[in-house]
Motif scaffolding. Structure first.
Motif, PDB file in Angstrom:
ATOM      1  N   THR A 141       0.841  -1.184   0.000  1.00 10.51           N
ATOM      2  CA  THR A 141       0.000   0.000   0.000  1.00 10.51           C
ATOM      3  C   THR A 141       0.882   1.242   0.000  1.00 10.51           C
ATOM      4  N   ARG A 142       0.232   2.393  -0.174  1.00  6.73           N
ATOM      5  CA  ARG A 142       0.970   3.655  -0.240  1.00  6.73           C
ATOM      6  C   ARG A 142       1.774   3.893   1.032  1.00  6.73           C
ATOM      7  N   SER A 143       1.183   3.579   2.167  1.00  6.04           N
ATOM      8  CA  SER A 143       1.888   3.826   3.423  1.00  6.04           C
ATOM      9  C   SER A 143       3.171   3.003   3.520  1.00  6.04           C
ATOM     10  N   ARG A 144       3.174   1.808   2.937  1.00  4.91           N
ATOM     11  CA  ARG A 144       4.384   0.988   2.947  1.00  4.91           C
ATOM     12  C   ARG A 144       5.470   1.626   2.088  1.00  4.91           C
ATOM     13  N   LEU A 145       5.075   2.198   0.964  1.00  3.52           N
ATOM     14  CA  LEU A 145       6.060   2.849   0.087  1.00  3.52           C
ATOM     15  C   LEU A 145       6.623   4.104   0.758  1.00  3.52           C
TER      16      LEU A 145
ATOM     17  N   PHE B  39      11.141  -7.094  -1.663  1.00  2.55           N
ATOM     18  CA  PHE B  39      11.706  -6.514  -2.879  1.00  2.55           C
ATOM     19  C   PHE B  39      10.636  -5.853  -3.740  1.00  2.55           C
ATOM     20  N   LYS B  40       9.450  -6.476  -3.804  1.00  3.85           N
ATOM     21  CA  LYS B  40       8.414  -5.885  -4.660  1.00  3.85           C
ATOM     22  C   LYS B  40       8.000  -4.500  -4.152  1.00  3.85           C
ATOM     23  N   GLU B  41       8.071  -4.295  -2.844  1.00  2.66           N
ATOM     24  CA  GLU B  41       7.778  -2.971  -2.287  1.00  2.66           C
ATOM     25  C   GLU B  41       8.881  -1.986  -2.632  1.00  2.66           C
TER      26      GLU B  41
ATOM     27  N   GLN C 238      15.696  -5.007 -10.384  1.00  2.00           N
ATOM     28  CA  GLN C 238      16.209  -6.348 -10.603  1.00  2.00           C
ATOM     29  C   GLN C 238      17.494  -6.289 -11.417  1.00  2.00           C
ATOM     30  N   GLY C 239      18.577  -6.825 -10.855  1.00  3.36           N
ATOM     31  CA  GLY C 239      19.842  -6.891 -11.570  1.00  3.36           C
ATOM     32  C   GLY C 239      20.039  -8.262 -12.197  1.00  3.36           C
ATOM     33  N   LYS C 240      21.198  -8.474 -12.803  1.00  4.56           N
ATOM     34  CA  LYS C 240      21.474  -9.750 -13.461  1.00  4.56           C
ATOM     35  C   LYS C 240      21.552 -10.899 -12.464  1.00  4.56           C
ATOM     36  N   ARG C 241      21.966 -10.578 -11.231  1.00  5.14           N
ATOM     37  CA  ARG C 241      22.142 -11.636 -10.227  1.00  5.14           C
ATOM     38  C   ARG C 241      21.224 -11.467  -9.028  1.00  5.14           C
ATOM     39  N   GLY C 242      20.188 -10.660  -9.205  1.00  6.44           N
ATOM     40  CA  GLY C 242      19.265 -10.455  -8.101  1.00  6.44           C
ATOM     41  C   GLY C 242      18.968  -8.986  -7.872  1.00  6.44           C
TER      42      GLY C 242
END
Length: 640
Positions: free
Chosen positions: A113-117, A180-182, A191-195
């Motif tokens: 949610t917005r508050s998490r961001l 990570f999605k947050e 997202q990089g080549k190795r994570g």
């Protein structure tokens, strides 16, 4: 998952939150009645305020677009969040502990949610600020200190440093419980080549905040030659929180001073904002990662309360190069009503405000803003500079180039004023010839003629609407002319109260030709000192014209009800409205004096300069007293 928020908590929070304080962080508000405050609507573009807040009822409503509701609805609309999050934000604001039904008092809010961001950005900011004091950030600290920014200023603007590692911030925030999605949704990681990796590396950072002071993104400045990130500056990408076309760096610091002083200074970079504020210009802001545009302008207008009673100023600072000229031409080509309140400030030797403060001190930065030039003058003089005015051929060519440009100025009085100035700037003896040619060009534009390009490649200036003339009836509800209309109504209905204060107002204080005509007719009838009143007074005024429209206007003004609650309030209302019109007229004289002073050299013409400066100081004091008088009495208008 969090439990349900009880209705009693929703009601309690709504009751304790002051809706006017919440709305006031986004919109400049002014009193409009016993329980009403108004401002420019944040949900649609408007030039006069139709957005009202009712503090005692905890409600808002826009009579223009129809939006309305309570403080939760306002937040939902402004921040694009859900109802639950709006309630939680207001609970956080007042320190209210929500007793979630089925979830307790310490339930973690929904992830994503917005508050998490917001929380992720706040944690990232704290992390970056801490690293600025580490040995690794020596280059960042040197960059700031070389520009005369001390540690106190770093803290004031929240400067930070992104480390060299690939995922230092990402791992730090994941340890704090963020997924990570947050972090990706907040624009902090990718997202990089190795994570997963950090978005910023080895850069000096500034936090970008919204009007409420929440960190919603970052601006990152390159420090090292081997930095492979593209661009000298990199900003947070577009996210749920960060919309670059709507965000201005420094606005969280400047918003109250912008609203209070009715002035906004637009600069080009983060360090320019810092330099301006530290030098005492507390109204400076800058766009973030994009050019200053229409949506930025709308944000400022809502704070400036740009609606004729509050004459806001927008001051652009340019380097004076081709890009600066192009930006000025773009502003000239935009909203002509706003262009009349727009100024340009160009630092000497092409310096930006940060460089000016670094080399010449705080006073030079303040002087830069004080010596601002009206946008119209800046554009016209810029075009004249392209021609040799020392010979006849050059002057003729200069007029051919600039007369069509002056003709694009919408306001009739302003256009004539600049036509007269143009003759002087070019050195053309026959002033009336230039004024006449500008008028002819303006008429041609109204008849559907093409409008000129200001410069090769510049967009054509839109042709203005049909010119106001004494034969065109002014709209009764025109907010730009409302004070002038009420002033004339007061003089016709209550000449004994309007008295010498009205008679002292010059006809030039009225900007619509029809109102100018009525003002002149009142003077021709002997002014308020004639000792007449009622129908006899109105007839005496009307008898000074054969124009049927003007005679009808006099009758209309004489019968229009003044917006006062009771008859006893009439004298104070009239005193205030007369002061308001006089203040606007004095303001235009002040602008003219400032323009003249800007063209003078204090060292080469000290006597003339000091005389004009003394006049300017006197007029500023007079305007201040008029403004105080107007503000002190405007509350007597019913619903004003």
């Amino acid at each position: 998952m969090a439990g349900r928020i009880p209705d009693r908590d929703i009601a309690a929070i709504r009751e304790r939150v002051r809706i006017e304080d919440v709305v006031g962080e986004y919109v400049a508000l002014k009193r409009a009645g016993a329980d009403s405050i108004k401002g420019l609507c944040p949900f649609h573009d408007e030039k006069s305020p139709s957005f009202h807040v009712r503090p005692n009822h905890g409600l808002f409503h826009c009579f223009g677009c129809g939006e309305g509701g309570d403080v939760y609805k306002f937040l939902q609309q402004m921040e694009h969040i859900g109802f639950v999050e709006a309630v939680e934000q207001m609970a956080d604001r007042i320190g209210y502990q929500i007793n979630y039904e089925g979830g307790g008092t310490s339930v973690q809010r929904d992830r994503g949610t917005r508050s998490r961001l917001v929380a992720a950005n706040a944690a990232a900011h704290e992390y970056y600020m801490g690293l600025l004091h580490e040995p690794e950030a020596e280059a960042a600290r040197k960059y700031l200190t070389d520009r005369n920014f001390d540690k106190a200023s770093w803290l004031q603007f929240g400067c930070g440093y992104a480390p060299a590692g690939w995922d230092g911030l990402t791992k730090h925030l994941q340890r704090l419980g963020f997924e990570f999605k947050e972090l990706e949704a907040a624009g902090l990681s990718k997202q990089g080549k190795r994570g997963p990796i950090d978005r910023f590396h080895r850069r000096l950072l500034w936090p970008i905040r919204n009007l409420g002071g929440e960190v919603i993104g970052f601006g990152a400045r390159k420090l090292f030659d081997d930095d492979t990130m593209p661009g000298k500056y990199v900003n947070t990408p577009e996210t749920l929180l960060y919309k670059k076309s709507q965000v201005l760096f420094g606005l969280d610091h400047a918003k109250r001073d912008i609203s209070k002083g009715h002035q906004a200074v637009v600069v080009e970079g983060y360090t320019d904002v810092m330099a301006m504020h530290l030098a005492g210009v507390k109204t400076a802001v800058a766009s973030c990662g994009t050019a200053f545009g229409e949506e930025h302008l709308q944000v400022l207008r809502r704070l400036l309360m740009d609606d004729n009673f509050w004459r806001g100023e927008i001051i652009y600072t340019f380097d004076g190069d081709a890009a600066g000229q192009a930006a000025a031409l773009k502003a000239f080509s935009g909203d002509q009503r706003l262009a009349g309140q727009t100024y340009i400030a160009v630092a000497p030797d092409g310096q930006d405000p940060c460089e000016l403060r670094q080399h010449s001190g705080d006073s030079a930065v303040r002087d830069l803003v004080a010596r601002r030039t009206p946008l119209y003058e800046f554009v016209i003089r810029g075009l004249l500079a392209e021609h040799n005015l020392d010979d006849v051929e050059g002057r003729v060519e200069a007029l051919r180039r600039t007369v069509p440009v002056v003709a694009q100025i919408k306001d009739n009085a302003t256009r004539k004023g600049y036509a007269t100035k143009l003759a002087g700037w070019v050195g053309w003896d026959d002033i009336q010839l230039v004024v006449r040619r500008v008028g002819e060009e303006a008429k041609k534009n109204r008849m559907g003629g093409t409008t000129p390009d200001l410069k090769s490649g510049a967009a054509a200036i839109p042709a203005p609407r049909v010119e106001e003339s004494s034969s065109v009836r002014p709209a009764p509800n025109d907010p730009v002319l409302y004070a002038q209309r009420q002033t004339l109504s007061a003089a016709l209905q209550y000449p004994g109260i309007a008295g010498v204060s009205f008679d002292a107002i010059d006809a030039a204080a009225f900007t619509h030709p029809a109102y100018v005509a009525v003002r002149i007719m009142i003077a021709q009838a002997g002014g308020t000192a004639a000792g007449l009143s009622g129908a006899e007074w109105v007839a005496a005024v009307a008898d000074h014209t054969d124009d049927l429209m003007i005679r009808a206007l006099v009758s209309e003004l004489a019968n229009e009800q003044l917006p006062v609650r009771t008859q006893n309030d009439t004298p104070r209302f009239i005193t205030g409205i007369l002061a308001r019109v006089q203040e606007a007229w004095v303001g235009r004289q002040i602008a003219e004096l400032k323009s003249r002073l800007q063209r003078l050299s204090a060292s080469e013409e000290p006597d003339t300069y000091m005389t004009l400066f003394g006049d300017l100081v006197a007029l500023e004091q007079y305007r201040k007293s008029l403004a105080a008088q107007a503000m002190g009495n405007e509350g007597y208008a019913a619903g004003a």
